[in-house]
Design a protein around this motif. Structure first.
Motif, PDB file in Angstrom:
ATOM      1  N   MET A   1       0.836  -1.202   0.000  1.00  0.00           N
ATOM      2  CA  MET A   1       0.000   0.000   0.000  1.00  0.00           C
ATOM      3  C   MET A   1       0.868   1.248   0.000  1.00  0.00           C
ATOM      4  O   MET A   1       1.715   1.415   0.873  1.00  0.00           O
ATOM      5  CB  MET A   1      -0.909   0.003   1.234  1.00  0.00           C
ATOM      6  CG  MET A   1      -1.983  -1.050   1.178  1.00  0.00           C
ATOM      7  SD  MET A   1      -3.143  -0.895   2.529  1.00  0.00           S
ATOM      8  CE  MET A   1      -4.210  -2.303   2.190  1.00  0.00           C
ATOM      9  N   ALA A   2       0.620   2.122  -0.970  1.00  0.00           N
ATOM     10  CA  ALA A   2       1.397   3.357  -1.034  1.00  0.00           C
ATOM     11  C   ALA A   2       0.643   4.515  -0.382  1.00  0.00           C
ATOM     12  O   ALA A   2       1.235   5.337   0.304  1.00  0.00           O
ATOM     13  CB  ALA A   2       1.715   3.698  -2.479  1.00  0.00           C
ATOM     14  N   CYS A   3      -0.692   4.591  -0.599  1.00  0.00           N
ATOM     15  CA  CYS A   3      -1.434   5.733  -0.041  1.00  0.00           C
ATOM     16  C   CYS A   3      -2.314   5.322   1.143  1.00  0.00           C
ATOM     17  O   CYS A   3      -2.383   6.020   2.138  1.00  0.00           O
ATOM     18  CB  CYS A   3      -2.260   6.416  -1.122  1.00  0.00           C
ATOM     19  SG  CYS A   3      -3.719   5.500  -1.667  1.00  0.00           S
ATOM     20  N   GLY A   4      -3.038   4.213   1.020  1.00  0.00           N
ATOM     21  CA  GLY A   4      -3.908   3.752   2.109  1.00  0.00           C
ATOM     22  C   GLY A   4      -5.331   4.277   2.020  1.00  0.00           C
ATOM     23  O   GLY A   4      -6.183   3.897   2.821  1.00  0.00           O
TER      24      GLY A   4
ATOM     25  N   GLY B   1      -7.146   4.832  -1.266  1.00  0.00           N
ATOM     26  CA  GLY B   1      -7.854   4.633  -2.528  1.00  0.00           C
ATOM     27  C   GLY B   1      -7.332   5.400  -3.721  1.00  0.00           C
ATOM     28  O   GLY B   1      -7.906   5.309  -4.808  1.00  0.00           O
ATOM     29  N   ALA B   2      -6.246   6.149  -3.574  1.00  0.00           N
ATOM     30  CA  ALA B   2      -5.806   7.028  -4.665  1.00  0.00           C
ATOM     31  C   ALA B   2      -4.825   6.384  -5.649  1.00  0.00           C
ATOM     32  O   ALA B   2      -4.799   6.760  -6.818  1.00  0.00           O
ATOM     33  CB  ALA B   2      -5.174   8.294  -4.070  1.00  0.00           C
ATOM     34  N   CYS B   3      -4.011   5.419  -5.200  1.00  0.00           N
ATOM     35  CA  CYS B   3      -2.890   4.975  -6.052  1.00  0.00           C
ATOM     36  C   CYS B   3      -3.162   3.672  -6.805  1.00  0.00           C
ATOM     37  O   CYS B   3      -2.445   3.329  -7.727  1.00  0.00           O
ATOM     38  CB  CYS B   3      -1.624   4.834  -5.214  1.00  0.00           C
ATOM     39  SG  CYS B   3      -1.612   3.405  -4.118  1.00  0.00           S
ATOM     40  N   PHE B   4      -4.161   2.913  -6.412  1.00  0.00           N
ATOM     41  CA  PHE B   4      -4.490   1.609  -7.015  1.00  0.00           C
ATOM     42  C   PHE B   4      -3.333   0.608  -6.882  1.00  0.00           C
ATOM     43  O   PHE B   4      -3.268  -0.367  -7.624  1.00  0.00           O
ATOM     44  CB  PHE B   4      -4.915   1.759  -8.486  1.00  0.00           C
ATOM     45  CG  PHE B   4      -6.302   2.320  -8.624  1.00  0.00           C
ATOM     46  CD1 PHE B   4      -6.557   3.652  -8.368  1.00  0.00           C
ATOM     47  CD2 PHE B   4      -7.356   1.508  -8.988  1.00  0.00           C
ATOM     48  CE1 PHE B   4      -7.835   4.184  -8.469  1.00  0.00           C
ATOM     49  CE2 PHE B   4      -8.646   2.022  -9.098  1.00  0.00           C
ATOM     50  CZ  PHE B   4      -8.880   3.371  -8.837  1.00  0.00           C
ATOM     51  N   GLY B   5      -2.435   0.857  -5.943  1.00  0.00           N
ATOM     52  CA  GLY B   5      -1.301  -0.056  -5.751  1.00  0.00           C
ATOM     53  C   GLY B   5      -1.703  -1.341  -5.045  1.00  0.00           C
ATOM     54  O   GLY B   5      -0.957  -2.310  -5.044  1.00  0.00           O
ATOM     55  N   CYS B   6      -2.881  -1.350  -4.446  1.00  0.00           N
ATOM     56  CA  CYS B   6      -3.249  -2.451  -3.550  1.00  0.00           C
ATOM     57  C   CYS B   6      -4.354  -3.328  -4.129  1.00  0.00           C
ATOM     58  O   CYS B   6      -5.008  -4.050  -3.369  1.00  0.00           O
ATOM     59  CB  CYS B   6      -3.705  -1.878  -2.215  1.00  0.00           C
ATOM     60  SG  CYS B   6      -5.190  -0.876  -2.390  1.00  0.00           S
TER      61      CYS B   6
ATOM     62  N   ARG C   1      -9.858  -2.352  -4.453  1.00  0.00           N
ATOM     63  CA  ARG C   1      -8.730  -1.754  -3.743  1.00  0.00           C
ATOM     64  C   ARG C   1      -8.812  -2.205  -2.295  1.00  0.00           C
ATOM     65  O   ARG C   1      -9.791  -1.913  -1.596  1.00  0.00           O
ATOM     66  CB  ARG C   1      -8.810  -0.221  -3.822  1.00  0.00           C
ATOM     67  CG  ARG C   1      -8.473   0.332  -5.192  1.00  0.00           C
ATOM     68  CD  ARG C   1      -8.894   1.776  -5.312  1.00  0.00           C
ATOM     69  NE  ARG C   1     -10.342   1.899  -5.180  1.00  0.00           N
ATOM     70  CZ  ARG C   1     -11.001   3.052  -5.094  1.00  0.00           C
ATOM     71  NH1 ARG C   1     -10.357   4.189  -5.124  1.00  0.00           N
ATOM     72  NH2 ARG C   1     -12.308   3.067  -4.981  1.00  0.00           N
TER      73      ARG C   1
ATOM     74  N   CYS D   1      -7.321  -1.268   0.331  1.00  0.00           N
ATOM     75  CA  CYS D   1      -7.292  -0.264   1.397  1.00  0.00           C
ATOM     76  C   CYS D   1      -8.660   0.327   1.676  1.00  0.00           C
ATOM     77  O   CYS D   1      -8.937   0.734   2.805  1.00  0.00           O
ATOM     78  CB  CYS D   1      -6.282   0.834   1.084  1.00  0.00           C
ATOM     79  SG  CYS D   1      -6.681   1.799  -0.373  1.00  0.00           S
TER      80      CYS D   1
HETATM   81  S1  FES Z   1      -3.004   1.854  -1.178  1.00  0.00           S
HETATM   82 FE1  FES Z   1      -3.392   3.373  -2.670  1.00  0.00          FE
HETATM   83  S2  FES Z   1      -5.263   2.693  -3.537  1.00  0.00           S
HETATM   84 FE2  FES Z   1      -4.936   1.312  -1.919  1.00  0.00          FE
END
Ligand code: FES
Ligand SMILES: Cc1cc2nc3c(=O)[nH]c(=O)nc-3n(C[C@H](O)[C@H](O)[C@H](O)COP(=O)(O)OP(=O)(O)OC[C@H]3O[C@@H](n4cnc5c(N)ncnc54)[C@H](O)[C@@H]3O)c2cc1C
Length: 248
Positions: A211-214, A216-221, A231, A233
């Motif tokens: 998780m990069a943002c936590g 919902g913004a980065c879609f990394g998760c 997502r 997070c």
């Molecule tokens: S951690 Fe960034 S969207 Fe989930």
């Protein structure tokens, strides 16, 4: 909103570090998590690491205090392990969706995955827990849980020699009128999912993803579900096992 908290204590519990800090925000729900970073020396300096905050479930929330538990596995957890009393850290949270009450609960934790189960057990009362660890040193963290605990270790140095999922399968063979709440490494969660699906036992799994943002913004998760990608997070980290084809 990101808030500053103050370190009250960092102590060792077996192979893990246990942080108690102030809670500058609202009360969390079991299964929710925070993005943590120290205020000083968290990247931006010479080596630039750990730089991004790291995701941590909370272990316990009592009054105006919050507790976390981690194993020192990389730059983020190493820096957190260096926190001293009075030192400040950034807390973003509580984030995500936690556990939901259902039928009679059975908790199943693997390693650091016991963390969200501890506060859930606090809320549910003395409900039974099956806990698996690598060895007796890691298994000392079982002392942070209450209720009836059955232990398994990979090397047999405490409790049953083998995987916690063996205790789960045997337990469900005797009594499957329960809802399983589980957290642990992906292979363990995949076995929990398969065992519960086979027996038609509902299960809520607290999953992990980078998780990069936590929020919902980065879609990394993103993780795949039967309904498509979610997502973790914001739609998790707790997901119904029935929503998943598998845990990876
Ligand atoms: S951690 Fe960034 S969207 Fe989930
Ligand atoms: C919702 C959520 C809740 C979480 N709750 C907790 C928690 O309560 N306690 C906790 O300790 N962690 C928790 N994690 C995992 C935690 O975010 C990672 O362990 C963290 O990224 C480690 O940061 P790091 O900078 O120390 O290591 P990273 O830079 O992230 O990783 C360094 C190296 O260690 C490996 N690694 C990462 N995690 C582990 C691990 N657990 N065991 C072995 N190797 C590992 C990586 O593959 C990498 O090679 C949670 C994650 C999520 C998504």
């Amino acid at each position: 909103m990101r808030r500053k908290a103050a370190t009250l204590q960092v102590r060792r519990v077996g192979a893990y570090r246990h942080l108690t800090c102030t809670n500058p925000g609202p009360s969390p729900r079991p299964g929710q998590f925070y993005m943590l970073a120290t205020v000083e020396r968290w990247g931006g300096g010479e080596a630039e690491r750990p730089f991004l905050p790291r995701a941590f479930s909370y272990l316990r929330a009592e009054g105006d205090r919050l507790e976390f538990l981690w194993e020192d596995v990389g730059p983020g957890t190493r820096r957190l392990s260096e926190l001293r009393r009075g030192e400040e850290l950034w807390l973003l949270g509580p984030l995500g969706n936690g556990f939901e009450r259902d039928r009679r609960p059975l908790l199943v934790g693997g390693g650091i995955g016991i963390v969200p189960l501890a506060c859930w057990q606090d809320e549910l009362g003395d409900v039974p827990a099956l806990l698996g660890f690598r060895d007796a040193l890691h298994a000392q963290a079982a002392g942070l849980m209450g209720g009836e605990v059955r232990l398994a270790t990979d090397d047999g140095s405490a409790g049953h020699r083998g995987f916690v999922t063996e205790l789960l399968a045997a337990g469900l063979d005797g009594d499957d009128d329960v809802t399983v709440f589980a957290c642990g490494p992906p292979p363990m969660l995949e076995t929990v999912r398969a065992i519960c699906t086979e027996r038609d036992v509902p299960a809520q799994l607290a999953l992990e993803a980078g998780m990069a943002c936590g929020f919902g913004a980065c879609f990394g998760c993103v993780v795949p579900t039967r309904e498509g990608y979610v997502r973790l997070c914001v739609d998790g980290p707790v997901l119904e096992a029935a929503a998943l084809e598998g845990v990876r």
